[in-house]
Design an enzyme around this catalytic site. Structure first.
Site, short mmCIF file in Angstrom:
data_model
loop_
_atom_site.label_atom_id
_atom_site.label_comp_id
_atom_site.label_asym_id
_atom_site.label_seq_id
_atom_site.Cartn_x
_atom_site.Cartn_y
_atom_site.Cartn_z
N THR A 126 -2.80 5.10 -11.44
CA THR A 126 -2.88 4.00 -10.45
C THR A 126 -3.81 2.88 -10.93
OG1 THR A 126 -2.26 5.20 -8.45
CG2 THR A 126 -3.85 3.44 -8.17
N LEU A 161 -26.57 17.24 0.26
CA LEU A 161 -27.28 16.23 -0.55
C LEU A 161 -27.30 16.70 -2.00
CD1 LEU A 161 -28.99 13.61 -0.57
CD2 LEU A 161 -31.00 15.05 -0.12
N ASN A 169 -20.19 0.06 -0.95
CA ASN A 169 -19.85 -0.53 0.35
C ASN A 169 -20.06 0.48 1.48
OD1 ASN A 169 -17.29 -3.02 0.14
ND2 ASN A 169 -18.61 -2.38 -1.53
N THR A 214 -15.86 -2.51 -9.73
CA THR A 214 -17.06 -1.80 -9.27
C THR A 214 -18.20 -1.95 -10.27
OG1 THR A 214 -17.95 0.42 -8.89
CG2 THR A 214 -16.00 0.29 -10.27
N ASP A 215 -19.43 -1.86 -9.74
CA ASP A 215 -20.59 -1.88 -10.65
C ASP A 215 -20.64 -0.62 -11.51
OD1 ASP A 215 -21.30 -0.03 -8.66
OD2 ASP A 215 -23.19 -1.02 -8.13
N GLU A 216 -19.89 0.41 -11.12
CA GLU A 216 -19.96 1.67 -11.85
C GLU A 216 -19.44 1.54 -13.29
OE1 GLU A 216 -18.82 5.20 -9.72
OE2 GLU A 216 -19.18 4.23 -7.79
N TYR A 227 -13.38 8.09 -12.86
CA TYR A 227 -13.11 6.96 -11.96
C TYR A 227 -13.57 5.65 -12.59
CZ TYR A 227 -14.22 3.52 -8.34
OH TYR A 227 -14.34 2.35 -7.63
N ASP A 244 0.86 -1.19 0.00
CA ASP A 244 0.00 0.00 0.00
C ASP A 244 0.89 1.24 0.00
OD1 ASP A 244 -3.24 0.48 1.09
OD2 ASP A 244 -1.84 2.16 0.97
N SER A 285 -11.60 4.55 -15.56
CA SER A 285 -10.28 3.97 -15.24
C SER A 285 -10.44 2.56 -14.69
CB SER A 285 -9.51 4.87 -14.27
OG SER A 285 -10.12 4.88 -12.99
N LYS A 286 -11.50 2.30 -13.94
CA LYS A 286 -11.73 0.93 -13.44
C LYS A 286 -12.09 0.02 -14.62
CE LYS A 286 -11.74 -0.40 -9.70
NZ LYS A 286 -10.66 -0.90 -8.78
N1 LIG Z 1 -15.82 1.73 -1.49
C1 LIG Z 1 -16.73 1.27 -2.34
O1 LIG Z 1 -17.94 1.45 -2.12
C2 LIG Z 1 -16.31 0.51 -3.56
C3 LIG Z 1 -17.31 0.09 -4.43
C4 LIG Z 1 -16.95 -0.63 -5.55
C5 LIG Z 1 -15.62 -0.93 -5.79
N2 LIG Z 1 -14.65 -0.49 -4.94
C6 LIG Z 1 -13.26 -0.83 -5.25
O2 LIG Z 1 -12.73 -1.50 -4.14
C7 LIG Z 1 -11.33 -1.21 -4.01
C8 LIG Z 1 -11.04 -0.72 -2.61
O3 LIG Z 1 -11.85 0.43 -2.36
P1 LIG Z 1 -11.78 1.22 -0.98
O4 LIG Z 1 -13.08 1.88 -0.79
O5 LIG Z 1 -11.21 0.35 0.07
O6 LIG Z 1 -10.69 2.34 -1.37
P2 LIG Z 1 -9.82 3.26 -0.43
O7 LIG Z 1 -9.68 4.54 -1.20
O8 LIG Z 1 -10.36 3.30 0.94
O9 LIG Z 1 -8.42 2.52 -0.35
C9 LIG Z 1 -7.54 2.46 -1.44
C10 LIG Z 1 -6.19 2.02 -0.90
O10 LIG Z 1 -5.29 1.90 -2.01
C11 LIG Z 1 -4.07 2.53 -1.68
N3 LIG Z 1 -3.44 3.01 -2.91
C12 LIG Z 1 -3.89 4.00 -3.73
N4 LIG Z 1 -3.04 4.18 -4.75
C13 LIG Z 1 -2.05 3.26 -4.61
C14 LIG Z 1 -0.89 2.94 -5.35
N5 LIG Z 1 -0.56 3.62 -6.47
N6 LIG Z 1 -0.11 1.92 -4.91
C15 LIG Z 1 -0.41 1.23 -3.78
N7 LIG Z 1 -1.49 1.51 -3.02
C16 LIG Z 1 -2.30 2.52 -3.43
C17 LIG Z 1 -4.43 3.65 -0.73
O11 LIG Z 1 -3.33 4.06 0.09
C18 LIG Z 1 -5.56 3.01 0.08
O12 LIG Z 1 -5.04 2.33 1.21
C19 LIG Z 1 -11.01 -0.19 -5.09
O13 LIG Z 1 -10.40 -0.86 -6.17
C20 LIG Z 1 -12.36 0.36 -5.49
O14 LIG Z 1 -12.37 0.76 -6.85
C21 LIG Z 1 -14.97 0.24 -3.83
#
Ligand SMILES: NC(=O)c1ccc[n+]([C@@H]2O[C@H](COP(=O)([O-])OP(=O)(O)OC[C@H]3O[C@@H](n4cnc5c(N)ncnc54)[C@H](O)[C@@H]3O)[C@@H](O)[C@H]2O)c1
Length: 325
Positions: A102, A207, A181, A127-129, A151, A37, A154-155
């Site tokens: 990233t 909102l 989540n 992600t569903d997005e 976002y 991380d 990129s995903k």
């Molecule tokens: N939170 C949601 O509701 C949700 C929904 C759908 C999908 N996701 C996906 O789930 C995954 C985790 O989401 P989250 O909410 O825990 O995100 P978050 O933003 O809380 O955590 C992301 C983590 O990745 C690390 N990070 C970022 N860039 C980095 C890099 N270049 N190298 C190494 N580490 C790096 C950050 O330090 C952080 O700890 C993501 O891939 C996100 O797209 C999240």
């Protein structure tokens, strides 16, 4: 067995690591865990504090875009669970560069290293997005990718790279696509922790637009169980949607949060809508249910009450993240 968890200091990744090391996933009970991380603004070591003394955990601060660093941590890895990403839509609207580097380039670097080191499973958390926005019905995994924000674009790019490494090189990948989540340890820029922490501090909650955008809510523990099922039993090259089963408009969600914190409608401030704001997300998660036996377990009302209680009791966690130390 060695499991490499990227982004394991973030919200969902750290929940996965804590669950694994506390014995929540019996098939991985003996696994060693390496967390890679970068500790961006969204990642914090305190998320791993409850398991920091576990000898099976090794934390490496490093960037998934750094091929040398990734090659070093990938050595000896059996399973990769890839969470690391820039994850906040609003930030991607303000500037998309980090999202592309990233989420797209970082994923490519990981895939290349995983291929070279011969991992047996690469789970890409998406992600569903990536599917866009849907007014009625729910997306199956076969739906075309029509992302609308930088976002989600990129995903989607990272999903396609993951798919290509399977089709071209036979890398044993799976992709998961989940809904929104919620739960403890979520950075206080996302809607639930932002609203809860604002209300706890007597501040109004912003909102967006007419408040009628619809999201499906998934407790982080259910999401991580779904990811684990895919890590253990998912079929190579397949995509699995993971849903929570509670669709709410943002207005409905806001009302529940006001109630949970003991505030009223006067604490809501209507603000201009997010640019390109997707109207509704809804995943069809029957594939993971039928094939892998997934079902969400956390009832939304219970999960939300526990989440609000967690933020109430953990000011020391969120205040420095929200206001700086
Ligand atoms: N939170 C949601 O509701 C949700 C929904 C759908 C999908 N996701 C996906 O789930 C995954 C985790 O989401 P989250 O909410 O825990 O995100 P978050 O933003 O809380 O955590 C992301 C983590 O990745 C690390 N990070 C970022 N860039 C980095 C890099 N270049 N190298 C190494 N580490 C790096 C950050 O330090 C952080 O700890 C993501 O891939 C996100 O797209 C999240």
């Amino acid at each position: 067995m060695q499991v490499l968890v990227t982004g394991g200091a973030g919200f969902i990744g750290s929940h996965y690591v804590r669950s694994l090391l506390r014995g929540g996933y019996p098939a991985f009970a003996d696994a060693d865990v390496v967390v890679l991380d970068l500790l961006t603004y969204a990642g914090t070591r305190t998320n791993l504090a409850p398991v920091a003394d576990d000898p099976r955990l090794r934390f490496v601060q490093g960037d998934i875009r750094d091929a040398d660093a990734v090659a070093r941590v990938m050595a000896g890895t059996d399973v990769v669970v890839h969470f690391a990403a820039e994850s906040h839509v609003d930030r991607s609207i303000a500037g998309a560069a980090d999202f592309v580097s990233t989420n797209v380039v970082g994923t490519q670097v990981l895939l290349q290293a995983a291929l070279q080191s011969g991992v047996s499973r690469f789970v890409h958390v998406s992600t569903d997005e990536v599917y866009g926005s849907i007014d009625e019905g729910s997306w199956p995994e076969t739906h075309p990718l029509e992302p609308n924000s930088p976002y989600s674009a990129s995903k989607a790019g990272s999903d396609l790279l993951v798919r290509s490494f399977h089709r071209t090189h036979g890398l044993p990948v799976c992709i998961t696509r989940c809904s929104n989540n919620y739960g403890p340890h979520q950075f206080p820029e996302k809607v639930i922790p932002l609203f809860v922490t604002n209300l706890l501090d007597g501040k109004k909650v912003p909102l967006y637009g007419d408040g009628l955008n619809v999201r499906d809510w998934l407790h982080v523990d259910d999401h991580c169980r779904g990811i684990q099922l895919v890590a253990e039993k998912g079929r190579d090259g397949e995509v699995y949607n993971i849903g929570g089963g509670t669709e709410l408009t943002n207005s409905e969600l806001t009302m529940r949060l006001l109630e949970a914190v003991g505030a009223d409608g006067s604490m809501v401030e209507r603000v201009a809508d997010r640019l390109g704001h997707d109207r509704r997300y809804s995943v069809d998660w029957s594939k993971i249910a039928d094939e892998l036996g997934y079902a969400p377990r956390v009832p939304f009302d219970e999960g939300l009450a526990a989440t609000v209680a967690w933020y109430r009791e953990h000011r020391a966690w969120w205040e420095p993240l929200k206001y700086g130390s």
